[in-house]
Design a protein around this motif. Structure first.
Motif, PDB file in Angstrom:
ATOM      1  N   GLN A 200      -0.338   4.729   0.078  1.00  0.00           N
ATOM      2  CA  GLN A 200       0.582   3.592   0.020  1.00  0.00           C
ATOM      3  C   GLN A 200       1.971   4.036  -0.435  1.00  0.00           C
ATOM      4  OE1 GLN A 200      -1.517   0.895  -2.574  1.00  0.00           O
ATOM      5  NE2 GLN A 200      -2.601  -0.089  -0.882  1.00  0.00           N
ATOM      6  N   GLN A 201       2.007   4.958  -1.394  1.00  0.00           N
ATOM      7  CA  GLN A 201       3.290   5.451  -1.868  1.00  0.00           C
ATOM      8  C   GLN A 201       4.017   6.229  -0.769  1.00  0.00           C
ATOM      9  OE1 GLN A 201       3.032   7.819  -5.403  1.00  0.00           O
ATOM     10  NE2 GLN A 201       5.239   8.083  -5.581  1.00  0.00           N
ATOM     11  N   LEU A 202       3.250   7.073  -0.030  1.00  0.00           N
ATOM     12  CA  LEU A 202       3.842   7.825   1.069  1.00  0.00           C
ATOM     13  C   LEU A 202       4.358   6.889   2.156  1.00  0.00           C
ATOM     14  CD1 LEU A 202       4.436  10.547   2.395  1.00  0.00           C
ATOM     15  CD2 LEU A 202       2.112  10.505   3.340  1.00  0.00           C
ATOM     16  N   LEU A 203       3.573   5.840   2.450  1.00  0.00           N
ATOM     17  CA  LEU A 203       3.997   4.858   3.444  1.00  0.00           C
ATOM     18  C   LEU A 203       5.278   4.165   3.014  1.00  0.00           C
ATOM     19  CD1 LEU A 203       3.419   3.361   6.073  1.00  0.00           C
ATOM     20  CD2 LEU A 203       1.998   1.754   4.773  1.00  0.00           C
ATOM     21  N   ALA A 204       5.354   3.839   1.737  1.00  0.00           N
ATOM     22  CA  ALA A 204       6.555   3.193   1.211  1.00  0.00           C
ATOM     23  C   ALA A 204       7.769   4.113   1.350  1.00  0.00           C
ATOM     24  CB  ALA A 204       6.346   2.804  -0.253  1.00  0.00           C
ATOM     25  N   GLU A 205       7.556   5.429   1.093  1.00  0.00           N
ATOM     26  CA  GLU A 205       8.648   6.391   1.248  1.00  0.00           C
ATOM     27  C   GLU A 205       9.098   6.468   2.708  1.00  0.00           C
ATOM     28  OE1 GLU A 205       7.263  10.068  -0.302  1.00  0.00           O
ATOM     29  OE2 GLU A 205       7.278   9.401  -2.406  1.00  0.00           O
ATOM     30  N   LYS A 206       8.096   6.461   3.628  1.00  0.00           N
ATOM     31  CA  LYS A 206       8.440   6.513   5.043  1.00  0.00           C
ATOM     32  C   LYS A 206       9.227   5.276   5.469  1.00  0.00           C
ATOM     33  CE  LYS A 206       6.462  10.441   6.099  1.00  0.00           C
ATOM     34  NZ  LYS A 206       7.258  11.608   6.522  1.00  0.00           N
ATOM     35  N   LYS A 210      12.871   5.270   7.047  1.00  0.00           N
ATOM     36  CA  LYS A 210      13.141   4.576   8.303  1.00  0.00           C
ATOM     37  C   LYS A 210      14.329   3.636   8.159  1.00  0.00           C
ATOM     38  CE  LYS A 210      11.017   1.405  11.631  1.00  0.00           C
ATOM     39  NZ  LYS A 210       9.798   0.633  11.966  1.00  0.00           N
ATOM     40  N   ALA A 211      14.345   2.908   7.042  1.00  0.00           N
ATOM     41  CA  ALA A 211      15.452   1.973   6.803  1.00  0.00           C
ATOM     42  C   ALA A 211      16.775   2.725   6.674  1.00  0.00           C
ATOM     43  CB  ALA A 211      15.177   1.161   5.538  1.00  0.00           C
TER      44      ALA A 211
END
Length: 279
Positions: A200-206, A210-211
């Motif tokens: 979840q943390q890695l996804l949040a970083e991605k 992206k933003a």
């Protein structure tokens, strides 16, 4: 002479009897005491005389007073105390969960006689509350899957509190608070949770990256639009007459320079450089 000896013997006997009585009184007299925060159940333990049994109560700190009777006291702690039970319970999804459950219980003032005679004195928790409390906890926990327990801990505590208060309603015991301690999952589950959190943390970083990339692209687009607009404006204003004027001004500046050594050959009308239009 015989009469004198008889008086002396009688006096000695009286002294011995008095000594025995005083010794008996000294060893038989009691003064039960109760410390602060406790209530004492005073009872008689007769040796030669007296009826025995309950004699009265003490609210600490206090003393019962000296008595020839063999009075003793059972002191019961009336203050709120925390009782902790440790559990290893199968949740509704058959996963073994370990945790602590804490309950704070006090004894109502003036109830020491009832506690001693009906509930086992200072062992009242083990004799009357412990197993029932544990049953209530197991019943409440097994209603939920293991993953729900942490989120539902308040509901579980409220459920146990409600049932325990109802159970102790007509007793001297008052439930103050019920709290669930740390909930510990098996190692395999803990590792899975850690991996999920890491993902979840890695996804949040991605998502953040992206933003940022989207914002950078928007900035580049806006910059390109600005450059294109500037070029459009410049192209619209670069007429042959404007370019000839700029050329004349440049020649004048160079001619005024003391280090000027450039030779211009007029090729246009009146010596003006020719500028060929593109349209």
């Amino acid at each position: 002479m015989m009469q004198k000896k008889s008086k002396v013997g009688s006096t000695i006997g009286s002294i011995i009897a008095l000594g025995v009585f005083l010794l008996f009184a000294a060893t038989s007299c009691t003064n039960p005491s109760t410390p602060a925060g406790h209530e004492g159940y005073v009872y008689e333990q007769p040796r030669f005389f007296g009826s025995g049994g309950y004699q009265g109560s003490l609210i600490g700190p206090s003393n019962y007073g000296f008595s020839l009777l063999r009075n003793k006291v059972l002191n019961v702690d009336m203050r709120p105390n925390t009782y902790t039970e440790r559990f290893n319970i199968l949740a509704n999804d058959d996963l073994n969960i370990s945790f602590d459950f804490h309950v704070v219980i006090s004894i109502k003032s003036g109830a020491v006689k009832d506690v001693v005679e009906s509930f086992g004195s200072d062992n009242w928790y083990e004799r009357y509350v412990k197993e029932t409390f544990r049953t209530f906890v197991r019943d409440a926990v097994q209603q939920y899957d293991s993953r729900e327990l942490k989120a539902k801990r308040e509901q579980i505590a409220q459920r146990v509190t409600s049932k325990l208060k109802a159970y102790l309603d007509n007793t001297p015991f008052d439930v103050k608070q019920v709290v669930i301690g740390n909930i510990n999952y098996p190692e395999i589950v803990a590792n899975a949770v850690e991996k999920k959190l890491a993902a979840q943390q890695l996804l949040a970083e991605k998502e953040t990256q992206k933003a940022i990339a989207q914002k950078d692209a928007e900035i580049r687009i806006e910059e390109a639009k600005g450059i294109a607009e500037a070029q459009k404006i410049i192209n619209a204003t670069l007429t042959p007459n404007y370019l000839q004027l700029e050329a004349i001004n440049a020649q004048l500046k160079m001619a005024e320079s003391p280090n000027h050594s450039t030779v211009y050959i007029p090729v246009g009308t009146n010596g003006i450089p020719l500028v060929k239009g593109t349209q």
